[in-house]
Design a protein around this motif. Structure first.
Motif, mmCIF file in Angstrom:
data_model
loop_
_atom_site.group_PDB
_atom_site.id
_atom_site.type_symbol
_atom_site.label_atom_id
_atom_site.label_comp_id
_atom_site.label_asym_id
_atom_site.label_seq_id
_atom_site.Cartn_x
_atom_site.Cartn_y
_atom_site.Cartn_z
ATOM 1 N N VAL A 200 0.892 -1.348 0.028
ATOM 2 C CA VAL A 200 -0.094 -0.002 0.095
ATOM 3 C C VAL A 200 0.968 1.530 0.054
ATOM 4 N N ASN A 201 2.025 1.040 0.584
ATOM 5 C CA ASN A 201 3.043 2.400 0.686
ATOM 6 C C ASN A 201 3.327 2.775 -0.834
ATOM 7 N N LEU A 202 3.869 1.626 -1.132
ATOM 8 C CA LEU A 202 4.285 1.851 -2.673
ATOM 9 C C LEU A 202 3.311 2.431 -3.795
ATOM 10 N N LEU A 203 1.814 1.981 -3.524
ATOM 11 C CA LEU A 203 0.750 2.429 -4.097
ATOM 12 C C LEU A 203 0.665 3.890 -3.892
ATOM 13 N N MET A 204 0.538 4.326 -2.752
ATOM 14 C CA MET A 204 0.603 5.673 -2.281
ATOM 15 C C MET A 204 1.525 6.682 -2.923
ATOM 16 N N GLU A 205 2.921 6.235 -2.685
ATOM 17 C CA GLU A 205 4.063 6.688 -3.086
ATOM 18 C C GLU A 205 3.766 7.107 -4.849
ATOM 19 N N ALA A 206 3.542 5.951 -5.388
ATOM 20 C CA ALA A 206 3.248 6.044 -6.860
ATOM 21 C C ALA A 206 2.338 7.209 -7.159
ATOM 22 N N SER A 207 1.076 7.221 -6.359
ATOM 23 C CA SER A 207 0.153 8.291 -6.866
ATOM 24 C C SER A 207 0.522 9.651 -6.767
ATOM 25 N N ARG A 208 1.564 10.060 -6.202
ATOM 26 C CA ARG A 208 1.965 11.326 -6.342
ATOM 27 C C ARG A 208 2.297 11.879 -7.763
ATOM 28 N N ALA A 209 2.455 11.084 -8.380
ATOM 29 C CA ALA A 209 2.686 11.260 -9.748
ATOM 30 C C ALA A 209 1.372 11.485 -10.753
ATOM 31 N N ASP A 210 0.424 10.855 -10.174
ATOM 32 C CA ASP A 210 -0.993 11.055 -10.798
ATOM 33 C C ASP A 210 -1.425 12.202 -10.374
ATOM 34 N N TYR A 211 -1.301 12.637 -8.973
ATOM 35 C CA TYR A 211 -1.983 13.851 -8.393
ATOM 36 C C TYR A 211 -0.788 14.694 -8.104
ATOM 37 N N ILE A 212 -0.315 15.302 -9.095
ATOM 38 C CA ILE A 212 0.820 16.375 -8.845
ATOM 39 C C ILE A 212 0.165 17.679 -8.150
ATOM 40 N N ASN A 213 0.452 18.270 -7.425
ATOM 41 C CA ASN A 213 0.172 19.647 -6.831
ATOM 42 C C ASN A 213 -1.247 19.454 -6.064
ATOM 43 N N THR A 214 -1.353 18.183 -5.640
ATOM 44 C CA THR A 214 -2.812 18.033 -4.842
ATOM 45 C C THR A 214 -2.317 17.786 -3.414
ATOM 46 N N SER A 215 -3.054 18.118 -2.450
ATOM 47 C CA SER A 215 -2.868 17.927 -0.942
ATOM 48 C C SER A 215 -3.011 16.172 -0.851
ATOM 49 N N ASP A 216 -2.151 16.036 0.427
ATOM 50 C CA ASP A 216 -1.937 14.759 0.390
ATOM 51 C C ASP A 216 -3.336 13.922 0.925
ATOM 52 N N GLN A 217 -4.213 14.779 1.498
ATOM 53 C CA GLN A 217 -5.681 14.233 2.092
ATOM 54 C C GLN A 217 -6.488 14.129 0.904
ATOM 55 N N ILE A 218 -6.545 14.730 0.080
ATOM 56 C CA ILE A 218 -7.502 14.812 -1.407
ATOM 57 C C ILE A 218 -6.880 13.737 -2.308
ATOM 58 N N ARG A 219 -5.384 13.728 -2.365
ATOM 59 C CA ARG A 219 -4.981 12.587 -3.214
ATOM 60 C C ARG A 219 -5.404 10.970 -2.568
ATOM 61 N N THR A 220 -4.822 10.978 -1.069
ATOM 62 C CA THR A 220 -5.405 9.653 -0.526
ATOM 63 C C THR A 220 -6.863 9.436 -0.738
ATOM 64 N N TRP A 221 -7.412 10.307 -0.642
ATOM 65 C CA TRP A 221 -9.216 9.869 -0.799
ATOM 66 C C TRP A 221 -9.371 9.591 -2.119
ATOM 67 N N PHE A 222 -8.795 10.137 -3.213
ATOM 68 C CA PHE A 222 -8.963 9.671 -4.547
ATOM 69 C C PHE A 222 -8.272 8.229 -4.851
ATOM 70 N N VAL A 223 -7.258 7.915 -4.056
ATOM 71 C CA VAL A 223 -6.607 6.312 -4.200
ATOM 72 C C VAL A 223 -7.564 5.520 -3.420
ATOM 73 N N GLU A 224 -8.080 6.017 -2.545
ATOM 74 C CA GLU A 224 -9.068 4.846 -1.691
ATOM 75 C C GLU A 224 -10.323 4.793 -2.464
ATOM 76 N N GLN A 225 -10.924 5.789 -3.135
ATOM 77 C CA GLN A 225 -12.103 5.536 -3.814
ATOM 78 C C GLN A 225 -11.867 4.642 -5.145
ATOM 79 N N GLU A 226 -10.707 4.628 -5.736
ATOM 80 C CA GLU A 226 -10.309 3.727 -6.841
ATOM 81 C C GLU A 226 -10.130 2.606 -6.395
ATOM 82 N N ALA A 227 -9.415 2.317 -5.265
ATOM 83 C CA ALA A 227 -9.176 1.209 -4.639
ATOM 84 C C ALA A 227 -10.388 0.317 -4.215
#
Length: 319
Positions: free
Chosen positions: A173-200
């Motif tokens: 999961v840590n690897l997934l979250m780290e990779a998501s930074r490239a998908d959600y550039i200039n996005t807050s960590d909270q919102i980025r995490t929400w998107f990852v969780e919704q997709e998952a």
């Protein structure tokens, strides 16, 4: 023909014989060398093929061993641990719905990480295992010793049965979250995490719907209750690629006259929402009404800023 001519011819004949003999000898030696080289090349080819075969075999064995160590999606061993904790509280060996939802969160993000071929290293897994065991040691309801007694296990057996599985999933999961930074550039960590969780979660329900239903039936879990909804009204002061900011109490004539930070400080509030399912005409200065179900974090560096999910939104007044 003179005697001189005869001697010359004889000398030439002898010379010709010597030349022919030398040529034949050189050809024979070359054939012997080529034969020797061909033999050496053959041996080298055999050695290389054997080495290549051993390398492929070892890789195959490593892959098999690695595959055997990957825990399954929707691993019931994790439910067993949560059931143990819930039973400690309710005394009825009953799994709480909230515990099952937490289990689905971990399993969904792990399943999504697996689908994207994220494989943690042994070092990453061991690091997570150390943190997990530390967390268990701090738990008091039940304590780690009480867990081991109920499970009739040693700590080493607990690690092998439960700890390594959870650690592997968390590292993935840590690897997934780290990779998501490239998908959600200039996005807050909270919102980025929400998107990852919704997709998952969408991925898990799409591929494991029957398995989830089977677990719900097995543990006699009630249907998930409808969540309470709240509304937030205010003015849109910032729009990014994946999120937008709403501040309440802002007057129309303040928009553009003061900076976003100044307006947040002046009105002591500001909420970032995921930019999803919103009107395409949404613009800075619009007054909106956003419906949400839960807070998803805050920003310690900005005391008036928080983050919430989004259920729906509408524009009340365009700017």
């Amino acid at each position: 023909m003179s005697k001189v001519d005869v001697r010359v011819v004889r000398d030439l004949s002898e010379s010709k014989k010597r030349v022919m003999a030398n040529v034949v000898q050189q050809l024979e030696q070359r054939d012997e060398k080529n034969s020797s080289k061909r033999w050496q090349y053959g041996v080298l080819t055999i050695i290389l093929n054997v080495c290549l075969g051993l390398f492929i075999l070892n890789q195959y064995k490593d892959n098999l061993q690695q595959a055997s160590n990957i825990p399954p999606v929707l691993d019931e061993r994790i439910i067993e641990l949560q059931l143990q904790k819930d039973t400690y509280f309710n005394g009825k060996k009953r799994l709480y719905r909230a515990s099952f939802d937490s289990f689905l969160y971990l399993e969904s993000t792990f399943a999504n990480a697996q689908s994207r071929k994220f494989i943690p290293s042994l070092e990453q897994v061991e690091k997570e295992l150390e943190q997990i065991m530390e967390d268990f040691s701090y738990d008091t309801m039940p304590t780690m010793n009480e867990r081991l007694q109920m499970l009739q296990m040693t700590e080493e057996e607990f690690i092998a049965t439960y700890g390594m599985s959870i650690a592997y999933k968390m590292a993935s999961v840590n690897l997934l979250m780290e990779a998501s930074r490239a998908d959600y550039i200039n996005t807050s960590d909270q919102i980025r995490t929400w998107f990852v969780e919704q997709e998952a979660m969408h991925y898990l329900k799409q591929h494991y719907r029957k398995d989830i239903a089977s677990l719900q039936e097995k543990y006699r879990l009630p249907e998930k209750e409808s969540q309470m909804m709240w509304k937030r009204s205010g003015t849109v002061l910032a729009i990014k690629e994946h999120e937008f900011l709403v501040v309440s109490g802002v007057f129309d004539n303040e928009v553009g006259q003061l900076s976003v930070d100044e307006l947040v400080q002046k009105h002591s509030n500001g909420t970032w929402f995921p930019l999803v399912d919103v009107p395409k005409t949404l613009s800075v200065g619009d007054r909106v009404e956003v419906q949400y179900s839960q807070a998803i974090g805050n920003d310690g560096s900005q005391p008036f800023i928080d983050f919430k999910d989004i259920v729906e939104m509408k524009i009340v007044k365009e700017y």
